[in-house]
Structure formats: C-alpha cells, structure tokens
Design an enzyme around this catalytic site. Structure first.
Site, PDB file in Angstrom:
ATOM      1  N   ASP A 104      14.943  49.681  -2.380  1.00 19.61           N
ATOM      2  CA  ASP A 104      15.186  50.404  -3.617  1.00 19.61           C
ATOM      3  C   ASP A 104      14.629  49.530  -4.743  1.00 19.61           C
ATOM      4  O   ASP A 104      14.278  48.356  -4.522  1.00 19.61           O
ATOM      5  CB  ASP A 104      16.691  50.634  -3.774  1.00 19.61           C
ATOM      6  CG  ASP A 104      17.038  51.405  -5.033  1.00 19.61           C
ATOM      7  OD1 ASP A 104      16.232  52.246  -5.457  1.00 19.61           O
ATOM      8  OD2 ASP A 104      18.122  51.160  -5.606  1.00 19.61           O
ATOM      9  N   ASP A 106      15.903  49.605  -8.635  1.00 19.49           N
ATOM     10  CA  ASP A 106      16.926  49.152  -9.583  1.00 19.49           C
ATOM     11  C   ASP A 106      18.048  48.419  -8.868  1.00 19.49           C
ATOM     12  O   ASP A 106      18.642  48.925  -7.918  1.00 19.49           O
ATOM     13  CB  ASP A 106      17.496  50.344 -10.347  1.00 19.49           C
ATOM     14  CG  ASP A 106      16.441  51.027 -11.191  1.00 19.49           C
ATOM     15  OD1 ASP A 106      15.836  50.355 -12.034  1.00 19.49           O
ATOM     16  OD2 ASP A 106      16.209  52.240 -10.991  1.00 19.49           O
ATOM     17  N   ASP A 389      21.327  49.015  -3.429  1.00 22.06           N
ATOM     18  CA  ASP A 389      22.588  48.604  -4.054  1.00 22.06           C
ATOM     19  C   ASP A 389      23.659  49.686  -3.965  1.00 22.06           C
ATOM     20  O   ASP A 389      24.846  49.391  -4.083  1.00 22.06           O
ATOM     21  CB  ASP A 389      22.364  48.238  -5.524  1.00 22.06           C
ATOM     22  CG  ASP A 389      22.062  49.473  -6.373  1.00 22.06           C
ATOM     23  OD1 ASP A 389      22.924  49.874  -7.172  1.00 22.06           O
ATOM     24  OD2 ASP A 389      20.966  50.041  -6.223  1.00 22.06           O
TER      25      ASP A 389
END
Length: 551
Positions: A104, A106, A389
């Site tokens: 990912d 961010d 996250d």
C-alpha cells in the site's frame, strides 16, 4: 543473564515451598496459598490457623512474601528486552519462499508525521461550520493528540466511543460520550445489564455499521477527536441532535478533506515535514529488487500524489522498481468486485481507452480488480507478501480469500514497546499479575476480617490496572490490550496478518531469506509457571517441585 536471575529466584522459591525455608523433597505442595487447611487434610507445612487475627496475619504475610518475590524476579536488567524495530510473527513465514512483494502507499511506503492530524481535524471542523452550518462555537476546539487511540468502536445511536476486547466486551472505564467519561453503571445499563456488545448484529465485517463503527486506520484519529468534540459541544449547550445525522456529517466532513485533495496539498507543499523514513523506504525497495524480488503497488491514492511522494523518497525513476503500479484502486472493493476493469494512464495522468491485456512494468494503471490482477500476473498464494496499514481494507480479503501472506504496519507499536520496556510498566504488571493470583487462591477465606483484606487487595489491583492503562493513554489505554484480554483490534491483527511491525524499515534488520517463527504462547491450561503461581506458592502441576533442579 536476565534468564539466569529469574530462574535462580524461581528455584529458591520452589525449594523453599513458598515459606522461606527448605522443605523435604517428599513433602506435599505448599497449601496455605490454596486456602485454609481442612480438618481431614491438615497442612503438612503451614501453621495451624485459628481464625481472626491469625488469619489476618497469615494473609498479609503471604502478601509480603509475594512482594519480595516479585522484587527478586525482576532485576533492573530485565527491562528493555523488546526491540521496537523488530518484526513480530503471528504465523510462521519464510522470506525465502516469498517471490513477490506488494505494498500500500499511505502509512506503508509513505509514513506520515503526526503533525498531519491537527490539519485534518481543523479543516474538517471548518467544513462542518462553513458548509454544514454547525454552530460557530465548535471552532474553539483544537485537536488533542492524546485523546483517542486506534481501533476504538463508536456506537452511533448512543454516541459512545469505547474500547472493546476480543470477546466483544466493553472495557469499563473506557466509554466516552463527547469528551466526558460515562460511568460504568450507565454503560452496563445501556447494554441491557451487560458489558457485552452484540457486534455481529450491529457491525459488518469491515467494521462499518450499521449501528457501530470501528475506527481501524490511522486517519481515523482526527475523525474520532472531531466527533467527540462536536458531541461535547451539543451536550454542553443542551442542543438536541440526531446521533445518526451528526455522525454522518462529521464523517462526510473528514471525507471532504480527502476528496477535495486538501491533505494531498499539505503533504506536497512540505514533504520534509510530513513524510518520514523516506530514505529507509528506498533502501527496503532497492534491497528487494537487488535480490531478484518482484514488486507491485496497489493504493487508493491518485497517481499525481503518489508520484510526487515517491520521487521525494526514491527518486524520479521510482517506477522502475515496480513491476506493476495501480492507483485509485478503491480498496477493499478492489479485492471483491470483479466488474471494474483496469484503465491505463499516460505520462500526464490522463486515462487511456485501450483494453488491458497485460500489466506492464513502468506503466500506471487505475481501478481494476484483484481477479484480473491474478489472471494477468499469475501471482498467487503464499509466494506473495503484501504490506498495508489497514487490517480490513488492505489485508483481510487477501489472507482469507486468496491465501496471500500479509504484513501489517502499526506505527504506534514502537511507542507501546518502549512503554512496555520501562521499569514502571514491568513492575506494575508483574505485581498486578501476582496479586491477582493471590486473590484467586485466598478467596476461600470468608470470615469478616479476611474479606476486608481481600477487599483491600482488590482495590489495590484496580488501582494498578488503572496506572498501567494510563501509561499508554489516559482515556483508553493500550491499542493491543484491555486490562487482561487482547483488544478487538488485536484479535483482527492476529487474524489478518502473518507479520506486524512499526514501519516497513524494520525489514532492513533481517535477511531476505529469514524465517519468522511465532512463539508458542501458553493457553491457560498449558502454563505451569505463571507468575501468580510462583508468587503464591501454589503450583497447579503436581510435578513442578520436582522440576526445581532444572530451573
């Protein structure tokens, strides 16, 4: 050396039978910690207790014995044993078997500074006032970084922000309406006389309602803070409001900060301020490519934003490190919805119209779905390791439906480990566990004076629990623990991730062929050496005294 000190203290205790003096090898296990001696089974080594003052003295003597043992078991060097930069394994995984690494963007490739949260809070607060016509008085609230923690649940009809454990029970003392704590008695009354929350009836798989929402990602911290401040204002000024409307308005205001690109603008204008560990991200990616690994990126962020961030961290040729780059993927529906096709972007970020029959290195693709991704790349199963996250949007479907290996990025893990490594935490927790064991063993004493002693111990135990909780966060405690159970967040973390770590840079501490082995954590019936059993001198395993010579 730390282990030798612990073993020596435990050995002394076992050999002394918990009484301070040696006992014969053939004597029975110590019984004062098991309860008062019965008339047909007199205690072989304990004193005859007539009751009253003798019982009171006996209980406090056991208490003092336990305090001394805890002190002996925890020499100063026992602290700082955990490494904040380590990778922790929920499942055995060998990096030697991993051929493809996915990421990912961010909070995974790009770690953001906490300074971003006040900006999101203030912008969303202003949107509420200026566009949703909320009272001007809300503008007096500023972002409090110490209020909320990740993983909390919000009961929309009840306006309750709370922490729930792995068994769906509210941790008492962690329920807030607005900025004010809700008394435990009121919480229990609100849920029909129980602390249990029927999450399966009130919240979906991704924790999004209809009645209860779980705040799982890091971006939700300013959202929880704003929601609590707005509720606090309405309650403090006696204003009637519909809980569902207020919740939706706050959520929409936070969403607008992202949709309107405000957050992207702040980061792009000052990347040195907002992006952390960029050089370490570059080092991780370069190292993997140098060892022949294939890399891909799947993110919900737009290409222009990702491109500027990756140029800052990695350099203008960052796309050459990745075999596939997918932006605006719309996770988690990317993993479940087969209908959205891939679209190619040109160098300026404009959409192309040609049909996608292969995913090319150096090109940028938008939307799409995982099923076409698997068909075009043939990257399947445990040879793929994906890092993200968000436990739901990034990891859940990949592990449960597709058998990929997964790694969770939990930035606050580093802070929590540093707290766990402190002498204050270690002593508080160990004494709390020992005192809990003593309460369990001594509850058979039910005369009036003994009950007063037990009540004093219970009060001290509760105070210890509150002290330990406040070390992490005064309102809600640790992200990973309630008083004694894992949190609901921890339960999801263990279920959806093979590995978890504070940042992607932790990979630099391990070889690319390293095997992670999860430690066998004992179930309740498997542990013969629980701290409270050592400290009360009451061993649940009959043969434990015979093990003293090997400790």
């Amino acid at each position: 050396m730390e282990g030798a000190g612990l073993q020596a203290a435990a050995r002394r205790w076992l050999l002394c039978g918990g009484h301070g003096g040696p006992r014969a090898a053939s004597s029975l296990p110590s019984c004062p910690g098991c309860g008062p001696p019965g008339p047909s089974a007199p205690c072989p080594s304990g004193p005859a207790l007539a009751g009253g003052a003798d019982l009171n003295a006996h209980l406090w003597a056991r208490y003092q014995d336990m305090r001394r043992l805890v002190h002996d078991l925890l020499p100063p060097e026992v602290c700082s044993l955990l490494n904040p930069a380590a990778i922790y394994a929920n499942n055995e995984i060998s990096l030697r078997d991993v051929e493809v690494y996915g990421f990912d963007y961010d909070y995974t490739l790009a770690q953001y500074a906490d300074a971003l949260h006040p900006e999101i809070f203030s912008a969303a607060r202003n949107i509420l006032i200026e566009h949703y016509k909320y009272p001007e008085g809300i503008r007096k609230y500023d972002y409090n970084p110490s209020f909320a923690i990740r993983g909390l649940h919000y009961d929309i009809p009840k306006s309750l922000l709370m922490k729930i454990d792995a068994y769906h029970y509210v941790q008492l003392g962690t329920a807030y309406r607005g900025l004010q704590p809700v008394p435990d008695e009121e919480v229990i009354e609100l849920y029909g006389g129980t602390q249990h929350i029927p999450l399966y009836q009130t919240s979906g798989f991704y924790g999004k309602g209809p009645s209860i929402k779980q705040f799982m990602d890091i971006f939700s911290l300013p959202e929880m803070a704003l929601l609590s401040c707005v509720v606090d204002y309405f309650l403090g000024h006696g204003l009637e409001f519909d809980q569902a409307h207020l919740y939706k308005d706050v959520t929409d205001a936070i969403r607008d900060v992202h949709v309107k690109g405000l957050m992207y603008q702040w980061i792009e204008q000052d990347m040195e301020k907002y992006i952390l560990r960029g050089d370490e991200t570059f080092a991780v990616l370069s190292r993997l490519v140098a060892h022949g690994k294939q890399l891909f990126l799947i993110t919900n962020s737009p290409f222009s934003f990702v491109d500027k961030g990756m140029r800052h961290m990695v350099g203008p040729d960052w796309r050459q490190l990745f075999d596939v780059v997918i932006v605006q993927a719309a996770k988690p529906s990317f993993f479940t919805d087969r209908r959205k096709p891939f679209r190619k972007l040109d160098e300026k970020g404009s959409l192309q119209w040609d049909r996608i029959t292969r995913l090319e290195k150096g090109k940028i693709y938008r939307q799409g779905n995982l099923f076409d991704f698997l068909r075009l790349t043939e990257w399947r199963g445990p040879r793929v390791l994906y890092f993200g996250d968000h436990l739901y949007s990034d990891l859940a479907d990949l592990m449960l439906r597709h058998g990929w290996r997964t790694g969770a990025i939990i930035p606050k893990l580093e802070r929590e480990i540093r707290i766990i490594n402190t002498e204050q935490y270690m002593h508080s927790l160990t004494w709390q566990q020992a005192l809990t064991g003593l309460l369990e063993r001594m509850q058979t004493y039910q005369d009036a004076e003994s009950r007063q002693v037990l009540a004093a111990w219970m009060k001290e135990r509760q105070e210890l629990r509150c002290i330990t909780k406040a070390l992490f966060n005064a309102q809600f405690g640790s992200i990973f623990r309630t008083f004694h159970n894992p949190t609901y967040f921890s339960r999801r973390l263990v279920r959806f991730s093979d590995l978890y770590m504070a940042s992607l840079s932790c990979l630099l501490n391990y070889r690319v062929d390293f095997t992670f082995y999860p430690r066998r954590t004992p179930l309740q019936h498997e542990a013969p050496l629980w701290m409270d059993q050592l400290c009360t001198g009451c061993m649940k395993t009959p043969f434990l005294s015979d093990m003293a010579h090997i400790l």
